[in-house]
Design an enzyme around this catalytic site. Structure first.
Site, PDB file in Angstrom:
ATOM      1  N   CYS A 148     -20.773 -33.478 -11.951  1.00  0.00           N
ATOM      2  CA  CYS A 148     -19.405 -33.921 -12.283  1.00  0.00           C
ATOM      3  C   CYS A 148     -18.355 -32.865 -11.940  1.00  0.00           C
ATOM      4  O   CYS A 148     -17.168 -33.169 -11.914  1.00  0.00           O
ATOM      5  CB  CYS A 148     -19.312 -34.275 -13.762  1.00  0.00           C
ATOM      6  SG  CYS A 148     -20.557 -35.437 -14.290  1.00  0.00           S
ATOM      7  N   HIS A 155     -12.447 -33.478 -17.116  1.00  0.00           N
ATOM      8  CA  HIS A 155     -13.489 -34.431 -16.698  1.00  0.00           C
ATOM      9  C   HIS A 155     -13.613 -35.499 -17.776  1.00  0.00           C
ATOM     10  O   HIS A 155     -13.617 -35.194 -18.966  1.00  0.00           O
ATOM     11  CB  HIS A 155     -14.812 -33.689 -16.498  1.00  0.00           C
ATOM     12  CG  HIS A 155     -15.965 -34.614 -16.303  1.00  0.00           C
ATOM     13  ND1 HIS A 155     -15.901 -35.694 -15.454  1.00  0.00           N
ATOM     14  CD2 HIS A 155     -17.200 -34.639 -16.856  1.00  0.00           C
ATOM     15  CE1 HIS A 155     -17.052 -36.336 -15.488  1.00  0.00           C
ATOM     16  NE2 HIS A 155     -17.864 -35.725 -16.341  1.00  0.00           N
ATOM     17  N   ASN A 180     -17.554 -42.615 -17.381  1.00  0.00           N
ATOM     18  CA  ASN A 180     -17.739 -41.337 -16.700  1.00  0.00           C
ATOM     19  C   ASN A 180     -18.074 -41.610 -15.229  1.00  0.00           C
ATOM     20  O   ASN A 180     -19.153 -42.095 -14.916  1.00  0.00           O
ATOM     21  CB  ASN A 180     -18.874 -40.581 -17.401  1.00  0.00           C
ATOM     22  CG  ASN A 180     -19.151 -39.228 -16.775  1.00  0.00           C
ATOM     23  OD1 ASN A 180     -18.652 -38.912 -15.704  1.00  0.00           O
ATOM     24  ND2 ASN A 180     -19.974 -38.428 -17.442  1.00  0.00           N
TER      25      ASN A 180
END
Ligand code: UT7
Length: 328
Positions: free
Chosen positions: A114, A253, A283
């Site tokens: 990520c 994030h 996500n």
């Protein structure tokens, strides 16, 4: 005199199909209430059967190039941060380079989970700063729905598909990237991984064990995330010679609303200065920060001279934060 480097244009793309938490209730034993309370997620976008990561990446890239006023032939390099590439090889970046007709560009994928987009910006900005290259396209793109175990409620409710892109190049002096912090702790790799690969080549057993899907120890990743996001942000701020109170906007994030609020608290930033879209997209791994940036730009929430910070963490385990003075 050193060259100032920043973002010249942004683009993003999410697939059309939406799966809500209520839809997830029909797939695994879960509830809208549990997902909302524990994560802040309400829905996620899921790629169409014919769409793969390079398609999402391409769509985001076309928009970013248009926003930057840069032609594909002007690009020197394409970097795609992804954990869900079309193929093991060739790289997704090579597929995007070909489709764009970016015939003068080198291309590679960057594997930092990520943190992939923030890592890519770190790499690209230094390559432009050094004078090696002038224009670099960086993309965070994922079709995590393809590597999700749709029978594991611990993971399948958390992720979504999408892509965000940025064109990196020279900007006015005093603007652009001001501070970078990156790091990794490979000892934590076991907490978030897709076990299939050269260690577990495809066999009936690996398919039965769902080794080609995401395996995660959510609590360990959560503990890591809440301590590292504040730390990496503070280190990037120190390199930029800036205090948290000078920041206009935090782009964390988007993994979990509780992680986002904890990062904001550690930086003493009020939530109206934090871009949150985890509710809409879940996500999207490397795509989450560039999607957020692009949305903010489209909403008119980014002004020239704003001090912003990108703050990511992910599989590896990795982390990265970058402070920018917005130059557009
Ligand atoms: O980009 C990086 C990728 N990953 C992350 O950022 C994930 C970081 N971790 C997290 O966000 C959180 O740890 C989760 C959202 C994954 C889990 O939240 P939690 O508060 O840590 O829950 P938990 O794992 O402690 O699970 C609590 C309970 C368990 O039941 P028991 O054992 O207490 O009876 C789980 O089985 O919740 C259960 N559970 C669910 N229940 C309904 C786990 N997933 C679900 C679900 N629906 N989808």
């Amino acid at each position: 005199m050193t060259r100032a480097v920043g973002i010249l244009g942004l683009g993003h793309y999410v697939p059309e199909k939406i799966i809500t938490n209520t839809d997830m209730e029909k797939i695994v034993e879960t509830s809208d209430e549990w997902i909302t309370e524990r994560t802040g997620i309400k829905q996620r976008h899921i790629a169409a059967p014919e769409e793969a990561t390079s398609d999402l990446a391409y769509n985001a890239a076309v928009e970013a190039l248009k926003d930057a006023g840069v032609a594909p032939e002007e690009l020197d390099l394409v970097i795609v941060g992804t954990a869900s590439s079309d193929y093991i090889f060739p790289s997704t970046a090579c597929l995007v380079q070909a489709r764009l007709g970016a015939k003068n560009a080198a291309a590679f994928d960057l594997a930092a989970g990520c943190s992939g987009f923030v890592y890519s910006l770190a790499v690209a900005s230094q390559m432009v700063k050094s004078g090696l290259y002038n224009k670099i396209l960086i993309i965070g793109a994922e079709t995590l729905s393809r590597i999700m175990n749709w029978t594991d409620r611990n993971t399948c409710v958390l992720f979504g598909d999408g892509a965000g892109a940025a064109v990196v190049g020279e900007v006015e002096e005093g603007y652009g990237v001001l501070g970078i912090d990156m790091g990794a702790d490979g000892n934590g790799g076991k907490f978030l991984l897709q076990p299939a690969g050269s260690r577990n080549p495809a066999s009936e057993e690996t398919v039965a064990a769902k080794d080609h899907t995401i395996h995660m120890n959510g609590q360990e990743v959560f503990k890591f995330a809440i301590q590292i996001m504040g730390k990496t942000a503070k280190r990037a701020l120190a390199k930029a010679n800036m205090k948290p109170e000078e920041l206009d906007m935090l782009f964390p994030h988007q993994a979990n609303y509780r992680i986002i609020t904890s990062a904001a608290k550690r930086l003493k930033m009020p939530m109206d200065k934090v871009w949150v879209n985890v509710d809409k997209y879940a996500n999207t791994s490397a795509a989450s920060i560039p999607i957020a940036l692009c949305e903010a730009q489209k909403a008119g929430a980014l002004k020239k001279g704003d001090n912003i910070i990108l703050d990511g963490f992910g599989a590896g385990l990795t982390w990265a934060a970058i402070v920018l003075k917005w130059s557009k």
